[in-house]
Motif scaffolding. Structure first.
Motif, PDB file in Angstrom:
ATOM      1  N   VAL A 122     -10.304 -25.784   7.750  1.00  0.00           N
ATOM      2  CA  VAL A 122     -11.020 -26.218   8.945  1.00  0.00           C
ATOM      3  C   VAL A 122     -10.247 -27.404   9.501  1.00  0.00           C
ATOM      4  N   ALA A 123      -9.757 -27.253  10.720  1.00  0.00           N
ATOM      5  CA  ALA A 123      -8.964 -28.317  11.338  1.00  0.00           C
ATOM      6  C   ALA A 123      -9.637 -28.782  12.623  1.00  0.00           C
ATOM      7  N   ARG A 124      -9.609 -30.081  12.844  1.00  0.00           N
ATOM      8  CA  ARG A 124     -10.121 -30.668  14.077  1.00  0.00           C
ATOM      9  C   ARG A 124      -8.948 -31.371  14.751  1.00  0.00           C
ATOM     10  N   TYR A 125      -8.710 -30.981  15.987  1.00  0.00           N
ATOM     11  CA  TYR A 125      -7.617 -31.549  16.767  1.00  0.00           C
ATOM     12  C   TYR A 125      -8.190 -32.208  18.012  1.00  0.00           C
ATOM     13  N   ASP A 156     -18.524 -30.135  25.499  1.00  0.00           N
ATOM     14  CA  ASP A 156     -18.732 -31.494  26.024  1.00  0.00           C
ATOM     15  C   ASP A 156     -17.760 -32.534  25.477  1.00  0.00           C
ATOM     16  N   GLN A 157     -16.603 -32.091  25.012  1.00  0.00           N
ATOM     17  CA  GLN A 157     -15.616 -33.042  24.495  1.00  0.00           C
ATOM     18  C   GLN A 157     -14.229 -32.581  24.921  1.00  0.00           C
ATOM     19  N   GLU A 158     -13.770 -33.047  26.062  1.00  0.00           N
ATOM     20  CA  GLU A 158     -12.460 -32.637  26.568  1.00  0.00           C
ATOM     21  C   GLU A 158     -11.357 -32.916  25.554  1.00  0.00           C
ATOM     22  N   GLY A 159     -10.430 -31.991  25.436  1.00  0.00           N
ATOM     23  CA  GLY A 159      -9.279 -32.181  24.566  1.00  0.00           C
ATOM     24  C   GLY A 159      -9.565 -32.071  23.080  1.00  0.00           C
ATOM     25  N   SER A 160     -10.718 -31.498  22.716  1.00  0.00           N
ATOM     26  CA  SER A 160     -11.076 -31.382  21.297  1.00  0.00           C
ATOM     27  C   SER A 160     -11.198 -29.920  20.888  1.00  0.00           C
ATOM     28  N   PHE A 161     -10.598 -29.598  19.755  1.00  0.00           N
ATOM     29  CA  PHE A 161     -10.583 -28.230  19.246  1.00  0.00           C
ATOM     30  C   PHE A 161     -10.981 -28.219  17.777  1.00  0.00           C
ATOM     31  N   VAL A 162     -11.611 -27.128  17.369  1.00  0.00           N
ATOM     32  CA  VAL A 162     -11.936 -26.895  15.969  1.00  0.00           C
ATOM     33  C   VAL A 162     -11.361 -25.533  15.604  1.00  0.00           C
ATOM     34  N   LEU A 163     -10.591 -25.482  14.530  1.00  0.00           N
ATOM     35  CA  LEU A 163     -10.021 -24.220  14.061  1.00  0.00           C
ATOM     36  C   LEU A 163     -10.642 -23.866  12.720  1.00  0.00           C
ATOM     37  N   TYR A 164     -10.959 -22.590  12.557  1.00  0.00           N
ATOM     38  CA  TYR A 164     -11.409 -22.091  11.261  1.00  0.00           C
ATOM     39  C   TYR A 164     -10.465 -20.974  10.872  1.00  0.00           C
ATOM     40  N   GLU A 165      -9.849 -21.128   9.703  1.00  0.00           N
ATOM     41  CA  GLU A 165      -8.893 -20.140   9.211  1.00  0.00           C
ATOM     42  C   GLU A 165      -9.306 -19.720   7.807  1.00  0.00           C
ATOM     43  N   GLN A 166      -9.050 -18.468   7.491  1.00  0.00           N
ATOM     44  CA  GLN A 166      -9.326 -17.991   6.136  1.00  0.00           C
ATOM     45  C   GLN A 166      -8.210 -17.034   5.719  1.00  0.00           C
ATOM     46  N   TYR A 167      -7.756 -17.224   4.480  1.00  0.00           N
ATOM     47  CA  TYR A 167      -6.659 -16.438   3.919  1.00  0.00           C
ATOM     48  C   TYR A 167      -7.103 -15.868   2.570  1.00  0.00           C
ATOM     49  N   VAL A 180       2.057 -28.533  19.300  1.00  0.00           N
ATOM     50  CA  VAL A 180       0.706 -29.100  19.232  1.00  0.00           C
ATOM     51  C   VAL A 180       0.688 -30.496  18.609  1.00  0.00           C
ATOM     52  N   ARG A 181       1.220 -30.644  17.436  1.00  0.00           N
ATOM     53  CA  ARG A 181       1.088 -31.920  16.708  1.00  0.00           C
ATOM     54  C   ARG A 181       1.577 -33.145  17.487  1.00  0.00           C
ATOM     55  N   PRO A 182       2.701 -33.062  18.199  1.00  0.00           N
ATOM     56  CA  PRO A 182       3.129 -34.253  18.945  1.00  0.00           C
ATOM     57  C   PRO A 182       2.141 -34.685  20.044  1.00  0.00           C
ATOM     58  N   LEU A 183       1.285 -33.782  20.482  1.00  0.00           N
ATOM     59  CA  LEU A 183       0.336 -34.099  21.548  1.00  0.00           C
ATOM     60  C   LEU A 183      -1.014 -34.587  21.031  1.00  0.00           C
ATOM     61  N   LEU A 184      -1.207 -34.550  19.726  1.00  0.00           N
ATOM     62  CA  LEU A 184      -2.504 -34.909  19.170  1.00  0.00           C
ATOM     63  C   LEU A 184      -2.679 -36.420  19.037  1.00  0.00           C
ATOM     64  N   THR A 185      -3.899 -36.857  19.349  1.00  0.00           N
ATOM     65  CA  THR A 185      -4.276 -38.252  19.136  1.00  0.00           C
ATOM     66  C   THR A 185      -5.076 -38.393  17.852  1.00  0.00           C
TER      67      THR A 185
END
Length: 95
Positions: free
Chosen positions: A6-9, A46-57, A80-85
């Motif tokens: 679970v990643a939050r960007y 309601d949160q500009e620029g915010s993402f949640v990823l769910y991955e399963q392997y 992606v990573r260079p643009l993350l705060t």
């Protein structure tokens, strides 16, 4: 045992379109991986620029293969990573 991520960007609103496009392209690639069971990209309400990823392997080795892919380096590491705060990642075993 299945392995979940679970990643939050968070990025600046001006970078949101770039991050969104890269994450959606990543989803296309990832869903074709043999060990991938799920890859969902969410934009936080309601949160500009915010993402949640769910991955399963299928297992940790499947996730490791995912992060070793050329498209992971291109889309996540280089784009992606260079643009993350802000970035948080949680790893879990599925019960």
């Amino acid at each position: 045992m299945a392995y979940a991520v679970v990643a939050r960007y968070r990025c600046e609103p001006t970078d949101e379109a770039t991050v969104r496009a890269a994450l959606l392209k990543m989803r296309e690639h990832t869903r074709g991986e043999p060990a991938n069971l799920a890859y969902e990209v969410h934009a936080e309400a309601d949160q500009e620029g915010s993402f949640v990823l769910y991955e399963q392997y299928t297992d940790r080795a499947g996730f490791d293969a995912h992060t070793a892919a050329d498209y992971f380096a291109e889309l996540i590491v280089a784009t992606v990573r260079p643009l993350l705060t802000e970035r948080t990642v949680t790893f879990a075993e599925v019960l």
